[in-house]
Design a protein around this motif. Sequence first.
Motif, mmCIF file in Angstrom:
data_model
loop_
_atom_site.group_PDB
_atom_site.id
_atom_site.type_symbol
_atom_site.label_atom_id
_atom_site.label_comp_id
_atom_site.label_asym_id
_atom_site.label_seq_id
_atom_site.Cartn_x
_atom_site.Cartn_y
_atom_site.Cartn_z
ATOM 1 N N PRO A 140 0.828 -1.220 0.000
ATOM 2 C CA PRO A 140 0.000 0.000 0.000
ATOM 3 C C PRO A 140 0.859 1.265 0.000
ATOM 4 C CG PRO A 140 -0.002 -0.981 2.181
ATOM 5 C CD PRO A 140 0.743 -1.943 1.293
ATOM 6 N N ARG A 141 1.364 1.625 -1.157
ATOM 7 C CA ARG A 141 2.329 2.727 -1.282
ATOM 8 C C ARG A 141 1.737 4.043 -0.808
ATOM 9 N NH1 ARG A 141 2.916 6.363 -5.636
ATOM 10 N NH2 ARG A 141 4.948 7.444 -5.646
ATOM 11 N N HIS A 142 0.535 4.395 -1.278
ATOM 12 C CA HIS A 142 -0.042 5.698 -0.929
ATOM 13 C C HIS A 142 -0.325 5.801 0.568
ATOM 14 C CE1 HIS A 142 -0.242 7.012 -5.038
ATOM 15 N NE2 HIS A 142 -0.974 5.968 -5.398
ATOM 16 N N LEU A 143 -0.780 4.716 1.170
ATOM 17 C CA LEU A 143 -1.045 4.739 2.607
ATOM 18 C C LEU A 143 0.254 4.977 3.375
ATOM 19 C CD1 LEU A 143 -2.990 4.317 4.990
ATOM 20 C CD2 LEU A 143 -2.500 1.868 4.836
ATOM 21 N N ALA A 144 1.314 4.272 2.986
ATOM 22 C CA ALA A 144 2.593 4.435 3.667
ATOM 23 C C ALA A 144 3.158 5.839 3.461
ATOM 24 C CB ALA A 144 3.584 3.387 3.166
ATOM 25 N N ARG A 145 3.049 6.358 2.239
ATOM 26 C CA ARG A 145 3.534 7.715 1.983
ATOM 27 C C ARG A 145 2.742 8.738 2.806
ATOM 28 N NH1 ARG A 145 6.803 9.313 -1.940
ATOM 29 N NH2 ARG A 145 5.672 11.301 -2.070
ATOM 30 N N GLY A 146 1.458 8.502 2.962
ATOM 31 C CA GLY A 146 0.643 9.422 3.757
ATOM 32 C C GLY A 146 1.109 9.496 5.195
ATOM 33 N N VAL A 147 1.491 8.339 5.767
ATOM 34 C CA VAL A 147 1.979 8.322 7.147
ATOM 35 C C VAL A 147 3.291 9.087 7.256
ATOM 36 C CG1 VAL A 147 2.808 6.839 9.018
ATOM 37 C CG2 VAL A 147 0.807 6.154 7.680
ATOM 38 N N ALA A 148 4.228 8.822 6.327
ATOM 39 C CA ALA A 148 5.526 9.506 6.377
ATOM 40 C C ALA A 148 5.370 11.010 6.157
ATOM 41 C CB ALA A 148 6.462 8.901 5.334
ATOM 42 N N GLN B 113 -0.261 17.206 1.578
ATOM 43 C CA GLN B 113 0.230 16.099 0.763
ATOM 44 C C GLN B 113 -0.133 14.757 1.397
ATOM 45 O OE1 GLN B 113 4.386 16.518 -0.389
ATOM 46 N NE2 GLN B 113 4.244 18.734 -0.207
ATOM 47 N N SER B 114 -0.109 14.706 2.716
ATOM 48 C CA SER B 114 -0.499 13.485 3.410
ATOM 49 C C SER B 114 -1.955 13.141 3.110
ATOM 50 C CB SER B 114 -0.284 13.640 4.912
ATOM 51 O OG SER B 114 -0.793 12.523 5.618
ATOM 52 N N ALA B 115 -2.842 14.133 3.188
ATOM 53 C CA ALA B 115 -4.260 13.888 2.894
ATOM 54 C C ALA B 115 -4.449 13.427 1.452
ATOM 55 C CB ALA B 115 -5.058 15.161 3.164
ATOM 56 N N GLU B 116 -3.701 14.006 0.529
ATOM 57 C CA GLU B 116 -3.797 13.585 -0.869
ATOM 58 C C GLU B 116 -3.374 12.133 -1.033
ATOM 59 O OE1 GLU B 116 -1.353 16.347 -2.907
ATOM 60 O OE2 GLU B 116 -2.830 17.977 -2.895
ATOM 61 N N ALA B 117 -2.330 11.718 -0.295
ATOM 62 C CA ALA B 117 -1.875 10.325 -0.381
ATOM 63 C C ALA B 117 -2.930 9.372 0.173
ATOM 64 C CB ALA B 117 -0.560 10.167 0.371
ATOM 65 N N PHE B 118 -3.533 9.722 1.306
ATOM 66 C CA PHE B 118 -4.581 8.866 1.869
ATOM 67 C C PHE B 118 -5.782 8.792 0.926
ATOM 68 C CE2 PHE B 118 -2.757 10.201 6.170
ATOM 69 C CZ PHE B 118 -1.989 9.057 6.265
ATOM 70 N N ARG B 119 -6.120 9.906 0.307
ATOM 71 C CA ARG B 119 -7.255 9.907 -0.632
ATOM 72 C C ARG B 119 -6.938 9.031 -1.847
ATOM 73 N NH1 ARG B 119 -10.972 13.763 -0.185
ATOM 74 N NH2 ARG B 119 -9.441 15.262 0.607
ATOM 75 N N SER B 120 -5.681 9.080 -2.304
ATOM 76 C CA SER B 120 -5.290 8.233 -3.437
ATOM 77 C C SER B 120 -5.410 6.751 -3.075
ATOM 78 C CB SER B 120 -3.853 8.551 -3.865
ATOM 79 O OG SER B 120 -3.749 9.879 -4.339
ATOM 80 N N HIS B 121 -5.038 6.426 -1.845
ATOM 81 C CA HIS B 121 -5.177 5.026 -1.406
ATOM 82 C C HIS B 121 -6.639 4.606 -1.417
ATOM 83 C CE1 HIS B 121 -4.492 1.330 0.910
ATOM 84 N NE2 HIS B 121 -5.585 1.676 1.578
ATOM 85 N N LEU B 122 -7.524 5.460 -0.917
ATOM 86 C CA LEU B 122 -8.943 5.115 -0.877
ATOM 87 C C LEU B 122 -9.544 5.049 -2.274
ATOM 88 C CD1 LEU B 122 -9.987 7.273 2.212
ATOM 89 C CD2 LEU B 122 -9.876 4.775 2.091
ATOM 90 N N HIS C 67 -7.082 -2.019 4.775
ATOM 91 C CA HIS C 67 -6.608 -0.754 5.317
ATOM 92 C C HIS C 67 -7.606 0.395 5.115
ATOM 93 C CE1 HIS C 67 -2.734 -2.687 5.801
ATOM 94 N NE2 HIS C 67 -2.702 -2.988 4.518
ATOM 95 N N THR C 68 -8.822 0.082 4.682
ATOM 96 C CA THR C 68 -9.749 1.150 4.315
ATOM 97 C C THR C 68 -10.117 2.034 5.504
ATOM 98 O OG1 THR C 68 -10.673 -0.168 2.517
ATOM 99 C CG2 THR C 68 -12.012 1.653 3.336
ATOM 100 N N LEU C 69 -10.551 1.431 6.609
ATOM 101 C CA LEU C 69 -10.973 2.222 7.761
ATOM 102 C C LEU C 69 -9.801 3.007 8.328
ATOM 103 C CD1 LEU C 69 -13.154 3.067 9.716
ATOM 104 C CD2 LEU C 69 -12.673 1.030 11.083
ATOM 105 N N ARG C 70 -8.630 2.397 8.359
ATOM 106 C CA ARG C 70 -7.460 3.106 8.861
ATOM 107 C C ARG C 70 -7.147 4.314 7.977
ATOM 108 N NH1 ARG C 70 -1.657 0.216 8.954
ATOM 109 N NH2 ARG C 70 -2.928 -1.426 9.902
ATOM 110 N N ALA C 71 -7.214 4.126 6.662
ATOM 111 C CA ALA C 71 -6.943 5.237 5.753
ATOM 112 C C ALA C 71 -7.968 6.350 5.927
ATOM 113 C CB ALA C 71 -6.927 4.737 4.308
ATOM 114 N N GLN C 72 -9.226 5.998 6.156
ATOM 115 C CA GLN C 72 -10.258 7.013 6.381
ATOM 116 C C GLN C 72 -9.976 7.814 7.655
ATOM 117 O OE1 GLN C 72 -13.739 4.536 6.419
ATOM 118 N NE2 GLN C 72 -14.105 4.724 4.217
#
Length: 402
Positions: free
Chosen positions: A348-356, A365-374, A382-387
Amino acid sequence: MSRAESVAVKRREPSSASSSRADVGAVASRADVGAVASRADVGAVASRADVGAAGRGGAGARRGWKRHLEGWQPGLVAVLIAGSAAVLAVPRPVEPAELPLPLADARALERAREADIAHARQAEQLGLDAEVRELGSAIRAFGLVDADADHTEAELLAARKRVLDAVGPALAQGDEAVLRLRAYQLSSFIREVRRFESSGEESGELRELGGDFLGLLRRSGWLKRGDARSRGGGEARRVAMDGAVLGVLFKKRWDAIVGIQREPFGLALDEERALFKFLLSHPVSGARGARDLAAPPADEAAARPTQASEPGPRSPAASLRDAEARRAAEQYRLKKIDELAALDPSYPRHLARGVALYRLGKFVQSAEAFRSHLDEHPDGAHTLRAQNYLRAALERAREEQL
């Protein structure tokens, strides 16, 4: 109430049909209220209900509307479960603290380890061809130059050229012959690392096979002081990586020096996952590694605060260095996240990038990464965690704007 318990009650019930039904209902109601009672307890309740029924006569008539509440407990449990599921399904802001790590198949790692052990055993039993031994000697010579802190670029290039010149004749003996050489040197490397951990002394063979391996450990903060003194009286060391990661790291360096990246050389995907799991969990921090190993044992013990003492306030310079080290660690993680995703599309690249990015304070940029993951994974593990992480990133971004 079970059929046997109903029969037991009916055998003891009075002749009055209405009183019998009331008694059975009373037992059922009390059994529901005391859900933790055992079967013997239920029988005891039934017995007491029968005795009390003789003196109460028309108890069933007096219960009235209470009979409509019988069995309400299961309904309440169902309502609570449904309500809890609704609460858990609603995203709430959660600080993105957990970085998703790659999962390596332990069985695949064990198969790779067993294959290396088998190849090393064959090298000992069957020996190595002269051309293969020449390649091994060239690799060891390269390691000595690499381990020398005063080596020149020309010396390193010359040592590498010797390796490359020896590769062709060695491969002419077959891939299996070269694999046996690599496995034999891997076994020797692991042995020398463990010897260093117990003695605190770097052997010449460790320098030949690992090059500047210990320097890499120190610069990266992957080498710690051991819990006890070494057998030779020196200070023991502890390498942060386990045997599997040590093997993967050695084979990756060996393949890079020799310049072979094809099958059957290279690393299996699960080996890459094991290595990247370690790298993401232990990001390179040269400043931290230097501080851990700079002071001699006596100075370190004197500088270590006692349990009774209170830690003093950190100086602004020390706090600034720590902040810079944290930023460097997250930048390193971002790089490794992209490298891993290129090898493993399931990560899950986008989720991991969002955390970093969140840890770096880059909330938009973090929010954009989480949105890309969703967007890519609307449903998944990882859906609920990403939300939840997305909500937290949006709130922090909004606070910055205000």
